[in-house]
Write an enzyme that holds these catalytic residues in place. Sequence first.
Site, short mmCIF file in Angstrom:
data_model
loop_
_atom_site.label_atom_id
_atom_site.label_comp_id
_atom_site.label_asym_id
_atom_site.label_seq_id
_atom_site.Cartn_x
_atom_site.Cartn_y
_atom_site.Cartn_z
N ASN A 1 3.53 -6.95 -0.67
CA ASN A 1 3.19 -7.91 0.29
C ASN A 1 2.36 -9.05 -0.94
O ASN A 1 2.08 -10.32 -0.84
CB ASN A 1 2.83 -8.22 1.96
CG ASN A 1 1.97 -7.04 1.70
OD1 ASN A 1 1.94 -6.31 1.48
ND2 ASN A 1 1.19 -7.35 2.69
N LYS B 1 4.97 3.39 -7.56
CA LYS B 1 6.09 3.54 -7.07
C LYS B 1 6.09 2.17 -6.00
O LYS B 1 5.48 1.87 -5.30
CB LYS B 1 7.00 4.21 -6.15
CG LYS B 1 7.92 4.13 -5.19
CD LYS B 1 9.00 3.16 -6.22
CE LYS B 1 10.57 2.98 -5.37
NZ LYS B 1 9.80 2.03 -4.26
N GLY C 1 1.46 0.17 3.53
CA GLY C 1 2.78 0.30 3.92
C GLY C 1 3.44 -0.05 5.07
O GLY C 1 1.97 0.39 5.96
N GLU D 1 -2.83 3.02 4.59
CA GLU D 1 -3.60 1.44 4.56
C GLU D 1 -2.00 1.44 5.44
O GLU D 1 -0.94 0.84 4.79
CB GLU D 1 -3.70 1.17 3.40
CG GLU D 1 -4.78 -0.26 4.04
CD GLU D 1 -4.06 -1.37 4.58
OE1 GLU D 1 -3.95 -1.48 5.23
OE2 GLU D 1 -3.78 -2.25 3.51
N LEU D 2 -1.91 0.88 6.29
CA LEU D 2 -0.40 0.79 7.50
C LEU D 2 -1.37 -0.61 8.38
O LEU D 2 -1.19 -1.95 7.59
CB LEU D 2 -0.86 1.82 8.29
CG LEU D 2 -0.41 3.51 7.71
CD1 LEU D 2 -0.21 4.23 8.82
CD2 LEU D 2 0.12 3.20 6.69
N CYS E 1 -1.18 -7.82 6.43
CA CYS E 1 -0.91 -6.40 6.83
C CYS E 1 -2.67 -6.64 8.09
O CYS E 1 -3.02 -6.49 9.38
CB CYS E 1 -1.61 -4.93 6.51
SG CYS E 1 -3.01 -5.31 5.27
N GLU F 1 4.10 -4.67 14.93
CA GLU F 1 3.87 -5.60 13.65
C GLU F 1 5.46 -6.74 13.96
O GLU F 1 5.33 -5.57 13.53
CB GLU F 1 3.32 -4.85 13.09
CG GLU F 1 2.73 -5.76 11.84
CD GLU F 1 2.87 -5.04 10.61
OE1 GLU F 1 1.48 -5.26 9.65
OE2 GLU F 1 3.11 -3.67 10.29
#
Length: 496
Positions: A159, A182, A235, A257-258, A291, A389
Amino acid sequence: MTETATQQLAAFELLIGGEQTPAVSGATYDSVDPFTGRTWARVPDASAADVDRAVAAARAALNGPWGELTATARGKLLWRLGEIVAREAESLADLEVRDGGKLVREMVGQMRSLPDYYFYYAGLADKLQGEVIPTDKRNYLVYTRHEPVGVVGAITPWNSPLLLLTWKLAAGLAAGCTFVIKPSDHTPTSTLAFAKLFAEAGFPPGVVNVVTGWGPETGAALAAHPDVDKIAFTGSTATGIQVGKTAIENMTRFSLELGGKSAQVVFDDADLDAAANGVIAGVFAATGQTCLAGSRLLVHENVAEELVHKVIARASTIKLGDPKDPGTEMGPVANRPQYEKVLSHFASAREQGATIAYGGEPAGDLGGFFVKPTVLTGVNPSMRAVAEEIFGPVLAVMPFSDEDEAIAAANATEFGLAAAVWTKDVHRAHRVAARLRAGTVWVNTYRVVAPHVPFGGVGHSGIGRENGIAAIKDFTETKAVWVELSGATRDPFTLG
């Protein structure tokens, strides 16, 4: 695909040890422009063997020229990198628009903000000071050192690829780490182009390496690699949990960080025009693909109808279209799987009895992966659109009657990334902000970040913080050093 079409595709290569290189297998995959739905670039499809090469290059740089630099020298390189990124901001923004469908009006701004992160951490690089610790032991000098954790595997989402990479990279490089990156399968090109700037800035080869790959194999190989010292992941929560499990099997440090399902809480004394604008910014900007999206609107029952009317009125005028057009306000969903996921939420909302107050369907006349900004009313916390989400432009509206009810509803989620409070009452603003279970709370604003302000979540929104002074220490190990000063011997069979 015809040979002519193949020749027109932009071609990219991995960056390993300072060299551009194909995957060991020679395999490639195509990147699709979500606005047109057509392939526009070709990138390497790396395997575990390529990850091995990249990790080895990062380790060699850490144990070699990069590890030999002083912290001050690292800071100077970071500053130079920031200057180069500023020069290349528009070309990097163009790649992110092509790959991810984000608006050029947003991505140019994001790219122009990136240098600030490198400048900030350039200044912090030589400020990682240890401490001299007084103890109850006579004849000992005790002090601490902050040393780089080592090789970092950075796994980033589609994003905002370079912004969210920078939140890891700037702090980690300042701390003295090296990186294997990655990027998302869907948005690899900007990271590959960005990584080439490190050589111009003067970084030694191998400090920053990039491996791209379609599907889970490449990222899984990096997360599980025994010679990686830390995984920094951004992600989805489901993938982050798997990454954490994989890392812990090797006792690899990790930060996650989700996702989020953030609430905007609007009280009846709020400036409703400002709140409506904040709600629009929170969930429809970036097509809701962030997020920290404020996807739950909790509004006092006295002003709920008026505020929803204002939000729908503005949503109905949002200009959908070509993300490269500076006048466009909302672009496409970034890829087909995500597009289909958003459509499935429209269907389930209807099935579960929600009211589609606006939107709730594709914007099919535009081609590509477009959906209309959507407002759901008549919802309850058990509905899928309220609990999960969505990562799309979908707002769920729920009224409340008092402050305690609003806070309970805001906190009734497994996530805890962000929240907002809209009120003119300064006492209420601070009182409610303190009670909201979220890593970031905005008051009378939404979707604002900065290099010096920590960002991260609680619960299923993640582990750890990015940005700010504390983030750099998360890329270090703290070593305690005890120095015996007298030269005397002691009883070897007692604890000193």
